[in-house]
Scaffold this active site. Sequence first.
Site, PDB file in Angstrom:
ATOM      1  N   ILE A  77       1.137  -1.093   0.344  1.00 47.07           N
ATOM      2  CA  ILE A  77      -0.048   0.230  -0.145  1.00 47.07           C
ATOM      3  C   ILE A  77       0.805   1.136   0.207  1.00 47.07           C
ATOM      4  O   ILE A  77       0.753   2.515  -0.573  1.00 47.07           O
ATOM      5  CB  ILE A  77      -0.819   0.132   0.597  1.00 47.07           C
ATOM      6  CG1 ILE A  77      -2.582   1.141   0.647  1.00 47.07           C
ATOM      7  CG2 ILE A  77      -0.387   0.077   2.693  1.00 47.07           C
ATOM      8  CD1 ILE A  77      -2.968   0.364   2.103  1.00 47.07           C
ATOM      9  N   ASN A  84      -2.523   2.013  16.146  1.00 46.08           N
ATOM     10  CA  ASN A  84      -3.202   1.197  17.184  1.00 46.08           C
ATOM     11  C   ASN A  84      -3.578   2.820  17.490  1.00 46.08           C
ATOM     12  O   ASN A  84      -3.986   3.789  17.566  1.00 46.08           O
ATOM     13  CB  ASN A  84      -2.430   0.679  17.784  1.00 46.08           C
ATOM     14  CG  ASN A  84      -1.117   1.119  17.968  1.00 46.08           C
ATOM     15  OD1 ASN A  84      -1.060   2.795  18.301  1.00 46.08           O
ATOM     16  ND2 ASN A  84       0.408   0.789  17.551  1.00 46.08           N
ATOM     17  N   GLY A 142       3.497  -4.406  11.348  1.00 47.23           N
ATOM     18  CA  GLY A 142       2.389  -4.937  10.241  1.00 47.23           C
ATOM     19  C   GLY A 142       2.268  -3.701   8.978  1.00 47.23           C
ATOM     20  O   GLY A 142       3.488  -2.593   8.582  1.00 47.23           O
ATOM     21  N   VAL A 143       1.057  -2.944   8.597  1.00 42.46           N
ATOM     22  CA  VAL A 143       1.515  -1.964   7.687  1.00 42.46           C
ATOM     23  C   VAL A 143       0.845  -0.638   8.406  1.00 42.46           C
ATOM     24  O   VAL A 143       1.783   0.416   7.158  1.00 42.46           O
ATOM     25  CB  VAL A 143      -0.129  -2.244   6.988  1.00 42.46           C
ATOM     26  CG1 VAL A 143      -1.179  -1.246   7.721  1.00 42.46           C
ATOM     27  CG2 VAL A 143      -0.487  -1.271   5.600  1.00 42.46           C
ATOM     28  N   ASP A 144       1.225  -0.713   9.767  1.00 42.92           N
ATOM     29  CA  ASP A 144       1.484   0.964  10.230  1.00 42.92           C
ATOM     30  C   ASP A 144       2.506   0.974  10.335  1.00 42.92           C
ATOM     31  O   ASP A 144       3.418   1.896   9.862  1.00 42.92           O
ATOM     32  CB  ASP A 144       1.058   0.189  11.991  1.00 42.92           C
ATOM     33  CG  ASP A 144       0.990   1.714  12.714  1.00 42.92           C
ATOM     34  OD1 ASP A 144       1.106   3.076  12.163  1.00 42.92           O
ATOM     35  OD2 ASP A 144       0.654   1.807  13.618  1.00 42.92           O
ATOM     36  N   SER A 186      -7.524  -4.920  10.289  1.00 44.21           N
ATOM     37  CA  SER A 186      -8.101  -6.083  11.675  1.00 44.21           C
ATOM     38  C   SER A 186      -6.908  -7.216  10.703  1.00 44.21           C
ATOM     39  O   SER A 186      -7.867  -8.353  11.908  1.00 44.21           O
ATOM     40  CB  SER A 186      -8.913  -5.523  12.368  1.00 44.21           C
ATOM     41  OG  SER A 186      -9.348  -4.704  13.176  1.00 44.21           O
ATOM     42  N   GLY A 206      -4.320  -8.796  10.330  1.00 44.42           N
ATOM     43  CA  GLY A 206      -3.254  -9.073  10.458  1.00 44.42           C
ATOM     44  C   GLY A 206      -3.138  -9.506  12.148  1.00 44.42           C
ATOM     45  O   GLY A 206      -3.709 -10.403  12.952  1.00 44.42           O
ATOM     46  N   TYR A 215      -3.787  -8.216  14.954  1.00 45.54           N
ATOM     47  CA  TYR A 215      -5.645  -8.067  15.421  1.00 45.54           C
ATOM     48  C   TYR A 215      -6.245  -9.377  15.324  1.00 45.54           C
ATOM     49  O   TYR A 215      -7.687  -9.298  15.895  1.00 45.54           O
ATOM     50  CB  TYR A 215      -6.280  -5.993  14.461  1.00 45.54           C
ATOM     51  CG  TYR A 215      -5.661  -5.534  15.598  1.00 45.54           C
ATOM     52  CD1 TYR A 215      -4.749  -5.263  16.533  1.00 45.54           C
ATOM     53  CD2 TYR A 215      -6.462  -4.376  15.805  1.00 45.54           C
ATOM     54  CE1 TYR A 215      -3.725  -4.280  17.247  1.00 45.54           C
ATOM     55  CE2 TYR A 215      -6.118  -2.567  16.516  1.00 45.54           C
ATOM     56  CZ  TYR A 215      -4.150  -3.505  17.308  1.00 45.54           C
ATOM     57  OH  TYR A 215      -4.226  -1.887  18.155  1.00 45.54           O
TER      58      TYR A 215
HETATM   59  P1  ADP Z   1      -3.774  -4.877  12.622  1.00 38.23           P
HETATM   60  O1  ADP Z   1      -3.226  -4.475  13.489  1.00 38.23           O
HETATM   61  O2  ADP Z   1      -5.623  -3.708  12.347  1.00 38.23           O
HETATM   62  O3  ADP Z   1      -4.533  -6.111  12.251  1.00 38.23           O
HETATM   63  P2  ADP Z   1      -1.489  -5.347  10.690  1.00 38.23           P
HETATM   64  O4  ADP Z   1      -0.932  -4.452   9.973  1.00 38.23           O
HETATM   65  O5  ADP Z   1      -1.702  -6.493  11.753  1.00 38.23           O
HETATM   66  O6  ADP Z   1      -3.005  -4.252  11.203  1.00 38.23           O
HETATM   67  O7  ADP Z   1      -3.075  -5.809   9.257  1.00 38.23           O
HETATM   68  C1  ADP Z   1      -3.526  -5.443   8.653  1.00 38.23           C
HETATM   69  C2  ADP Z   1      -3.403  -5.877   7.637  1.00 38.23           C
HETATM   70  O8  ADP Z   1      -2.452  -5.421   6.108  1.00 38.23           O
HETATM   71  C3  ADP Z   1      -2.779  -7.963   6.900  1.00 38.23           C
HETATM   72  O9  ADP Z   1      -3.854  -8.501   6.010  1.00 38.23           O
HETATM   73  C4  ADP Z   1      -1.515  -7.260   6.732  1.00 38.23           C
HETATM   74  O10 ADP Z   1      -1.065  -8.829   5.302  1.00 38.23           O
HETATM   75  C5  ADP Z   1      -1.614  -6.773   5.444  1.00 38.23           C
HETATM   76  N1  ADP Z   1      -0.048  -5.318   5.395  1.00 38.23           N
HETATM   77  C6  ADP Z   1       1.004  -5.526   6.029  1.00 38.23           C
HETATM   78  N2  ADP Z   1       2.076  -4.536   5.482  1.00 38.23           N
HETATM   79  C7  ADP Z   1       1.529  -4.561   4.210  1.00 38.23           C
HETATM   80  C8  ADP Z   1       1.662  -3.283   3.479  1.00 38.23           C
HETATM   81  N3  ADP Z   1       2.362  -2.639   2.490  1.00 38.23           N
HETATM   82  N4  ADP Z   1       0.562  -3.082   2.355  1.00 38.23           N
HETATM   83  C9  ADP Z   1      -0.118  -3.867   2.360  1.00 38.23           C
HETATM   84  N5  ADP Z   1      -0.979  -4.514   3.212  1.00 38.23           N
HETATM   85  C10 ADP Z   1      -0.579  -4.694   4.545  1.00 38.23           C
END
Ligand code: ADP
Length: 174
Positions: A14, A27, A35-37, A120, A122, A124
């Site tokens: 993303i 969070n 993760g994505v954050d 949520s 990943g 979560y």
């Molecule tokens: P949460 O804490 O809300 O579960 P996460 O970041 O752990 O958030 O995961 C949310 C989703 O984002 C998961 O499906 C994970 O595979 C996905 N994800 C992680 N990194 C990226 C990225 N760079 N681009 C797009 N999606 C991502």
Amino acid sequence: MNAWERISVVQGNIVKLPVDVIVNAANNTLLGGGGVDGAIHRAAGLKLVAECALLGGCKTGQAKITKGYNLPAKHVIHTVGPVWHGGNRDEAELLASCYRTSLQLCVEHGLKTIAFPAISCGVYGYPIEEAVPIAVRTTLEFLVEHELPEWVQFCCFDKDLFEEYQKVVATLKE
Ligand code: ADP
């Protein structure tokens, strides 16, 4: 344009998407995480966490907007998804609220293009077969009622998620 024509499912990272706004699955502190954050903060640079520190956190199901700094996206919407506890703690309504409040910020800020990760799904722990229909249905309901955003992308980091979104879109479209 038909609401269905305003959504796409894409596979990838993303942080690379050149859209008006990407959504961060943050969070409650908004001060960064894994993760994505983590990926978004790394790509945006330290000015992002500095702006986030001024926001006073964010409640689960709500969303706040910042600039995108070094990202190709102009803005970031930080939303906090629910932690999955088995489904009886309002998780579905809170997850739907993340999508609605993020889309509403597009209306308020005149943003035409947005990309969502699977909020949520990943760390979560939200089961993807439950979360994906909520994401797609809530978004479609919003698009039917609003002209903005013009285009929504669901960005899937891995193939399983990509296939689940495609399956759900195909099923709901029937
Ligand atoms: P949460 O804490 O809300 O579960 P996460 O970041 O752990 O958030 O995961 C949310 C989703 O984002 C998961 O499906 C994970 O595979 C996905 N994800 C992680 N990194 C990226 C990225 N760079 N681009 C797009 N999606 C991502």
